[in-house]
Design an enzyme around this catalytic site. Structure first.
Site, PDB file in Angstrom:
ATOM      1  N   HIS A  73     -68.340 -89.905   9.237  1.00 12.54           N
ATOM      2  CA  HIS A  73     -69.115 -89.890   8.001  1.00 12.54           C
ATOM      3  C   HIS A  73     -70.510 -90.474   8.235  1.00 12.54           C
ATOM      4  O   HIS A  73     -71.503 -89.937   7.746  1.00 12.54           O
ATOM      5  CB  HIS A  73     -68.397 -90.686   6.908  1.00 12.54           C
ATOM      6  CG  HIS A  73     -69.190 -90.816   5.642  1.00 12.54           C
ATOM      7  ND1 HIS A  73     -69.396 -89.769   4.789  1.00 12.54           N
ATOM      8  CD2 HIS A  73     -69.853 -91.877   5.104  1.00 12.54           C
ATOM      9  CE1 HIS A  73     -70.139 -90.158   3.757  1.00 12.54           C
ATOM     10  NE2 HIS A  73     -70.430 -91.440   3.931  1.00 12.54           N
TER      11      HIS A  73
ATOM     12  N   CYS B 199     -63.993 -89.629   2.458  1.00 10.87           N
ATOM     13  CA  CYS B 199     -64.492 -89.147   3.738  1.00 10.87           C
ATOM     14  C   CYS B 199     -64.438 -90.173   4.877  1.00 10.87           C
ATOM     15  O   CYS B 199     -63.819 -89.936   5.899  1.00 10.87           O
ATOM     16  CB  CYS B 199     -65.912 -88.637   3.550  1.00 10.87           C
ATOM     17  SG  CYS B 199     -66.598 -87.820   4.994  1.00 10.87           S
TER      18      CYS B 199
END
Length: 479
Positions: free
Chosen positions: A126, A72
């Site tokens: 993120h 991510c």
């Protein structure tokens, strides 16, 4: 009389400002978490994704789009900077961009400097507040999805017992409205923000967390599927694969009810696939609500819409789950671009098989909005909206580290995937993988590296990889 004249002038100025704003290109990016090409418009006849399918019918669907890393944080940093992970030097989940690059150019920073309202809603970076000063409107991502009282009590029990990991179950299907889970609330905020900014030029990112774990979605989306009809993927690992090519998918194992070791049985596998699909349908419904608002506000005509995912995902293939690899399933992503602002752009669905990358988003938005192009690693995809079959890139590149001193560098040409596992500093090659995907099968079956029958293919793919990742002069530095 004088007051009336002043009032008329002010009203005229407001009207002209509104018209001027509407004449410029706006941008709406749907940034999805953990979504592979598991949608109706990509040929899956089980998944219910009518709203995303409709968006695809109004734009260009890319069948060969790739993330630069199957995890991510680095992936999203790459998307938002237009720079590859090896340029940024961040390969892990724990390092925010601004902790090491205070002034690096990003999509929100650049567009804000050029007079746009920049909006972050939901999960975009993120790390929730990373790069927060670059957004004019920032909606902090919420904590984990709403869970039932039973599961909250279970989590509290884990904490009291002193367990290191206190995550609840990986699945939940509460009989609640869409707003009972956070993607529904993200949608509400996006709709309200569109209404407030309808007369401004904006670049808006809406980050949906589903279908990321936990697979929590309102019951009505689970009811769209019969889990007994799901096929359990083969658990066979690729023959002769590099020993560290796969992971132990600890991200899923951290949830309650998931065994700490070994593969999952068929019943649990089907339950998780059910949850993944239900989460997709839930997210799809949120996309539909926002797109309907765009139409209601008459913003669709001058808003470029992008639908994309940060990386792919495994749902039981190889007996594995989640992402964190260089395999096709983890780096191939859905990508749809619909550009109604360009009067010459097709208004009906078209498909491009060009090799494109997530790092191409930033330059695409810059060109679409007529701004000066900064120095970026990606390239604008606008020409492919005009001619989806034009000659494009020879390869799409990704990477993934293993431990502190090994980097896996990978390239696909659309038919073959070639990966070298190297010493991060010396570039000494420790292992090679070559997988045949020429039949459009995303599953890696057998590592054909070193097989004389495929020697020419291997040599060609090696040359393609070395163009991007030289063996002797390149160093994968880390921040």
């Amino acid at each position: 009389m004088k007051n009336n004249t002043v009032l008329c002038v002010l009203l005229l100025m407001v009207t002209l400002h509104s018209i001027k704003a509407q004449e410029k290109q706006n941008v709406l990016v749907f940034l999805i978490d953990d979504l592979r090409t598991e949608l109706g418009c990509y040929g899956n006849d089980v998944v219910k994704s009518p709203n995303i399918d409709k968006l695809a019918s109004e734009g260009t669907l890319f069948t060969r789009a790739y993330s630069q890393q199957g995890i991510c944080a680095p992936s999203r940093i790459s998307i938002l900077t237009g720079l590859r992970p090896e340029t940024v030097g961040i390969y892990d989940l724990f390092t925010p961009l601004r902790s090491v690059h205070k002034e690096m150019l990003t999509v929100p920073k650049y567009f804000k400097e050029n007079g746009y309202k920049t909006i972050s809603i939901g999960k975009v970076y993120h790390h929730g507040r990373d790069d927060v000063e670059s957004w004019t409107n920032f909606y902090q991502k919420e904590p984990n999805s709403w869970v039932s009282q039973t599961n909250l009590e279970l989590i509290e029990k884990f904490k009291k017992e002193g367990r290191e990991n206190t995550r609840g179950p990986a699945l939940e299907s509460a009989d609640v409205a869409d707003e009972g889970y956070k993607d529904g609330r993200t949608t509400q905020h996006a709709i309200q923000t569109l209404k407030e900014l309808k007369n401004d030029n904006f670049v808006m990112f809406v980050g949906f967390t589903k279908p990321h774990l936990p697979f929590n979605a309102p019951k009505k989306y689970w009811d769209l599927y019969d889990k007994d009809t799901f096929l359990v993927p083969s658990r066979n690992e690729p023959i002769n694969m590099y020993k560290n090519a796969l992971t132990n998918w600890n991200e899923l194992r951290a949830y309650y009810g998931i065994p700490r070791e070994g593969t999952l049985d068929d019943n649990l596998t089907r339950d998780l696939i059910h949850g993944y699909y239900a989460s997709i349908s839930y997210m799809d419904a949120q996309v539909g609500k926002i797109m309907a608002t765009l139409d209601d506000l008459d913003l669709r005509k001058n808003t470029l819409v992008v639908f994309m995912s940060d990386h792919g995902y495994k749902i039981g293939e190889y007996g594995a789950w989640c992402k964190h690899t260089n395999f096709e399933l983890d780096v191939r992503v859905p990508l749809i671009i619909s550009n109604n602002y360009d009067s010459s752009a097709p208004k009906e669905k078209q498909v491009s098989e060009a090799l494109v990358e997530n790092v191409d988003l930033f330059p695409t938005l810059v060109e679409a909005c007529g701004l000066k192009m900064p120095d970026l690693d990606g390239k604008s995809l606008l020409p492919l909206l005009q001619d989806p079959d034009m000659a494009w890139s020879d390869g799409a590149y990704s990477l993934y580290p293993r431990g502190k001193d090994t980097m896996g560098c990978t390239v696909t040409d659309g038919s073959w995937r070639y990966t070298e596992w190297r010493d991060s500093k010396t570039q000494q090659v420790r292992a090679i993988e070559l997988y045949d995907h020429s039949n459009d099968n995303p599953i890696a079956v057998e590592n054909l590296a070193g097989n004389a029958q495929y020697g020419q293919v291997e040599a060609r793919m090696r040359g393609l990889l070395i163009k991007k990742f030289p063996r002797t002069t390149y160093s994968f530095y880390r921040q």
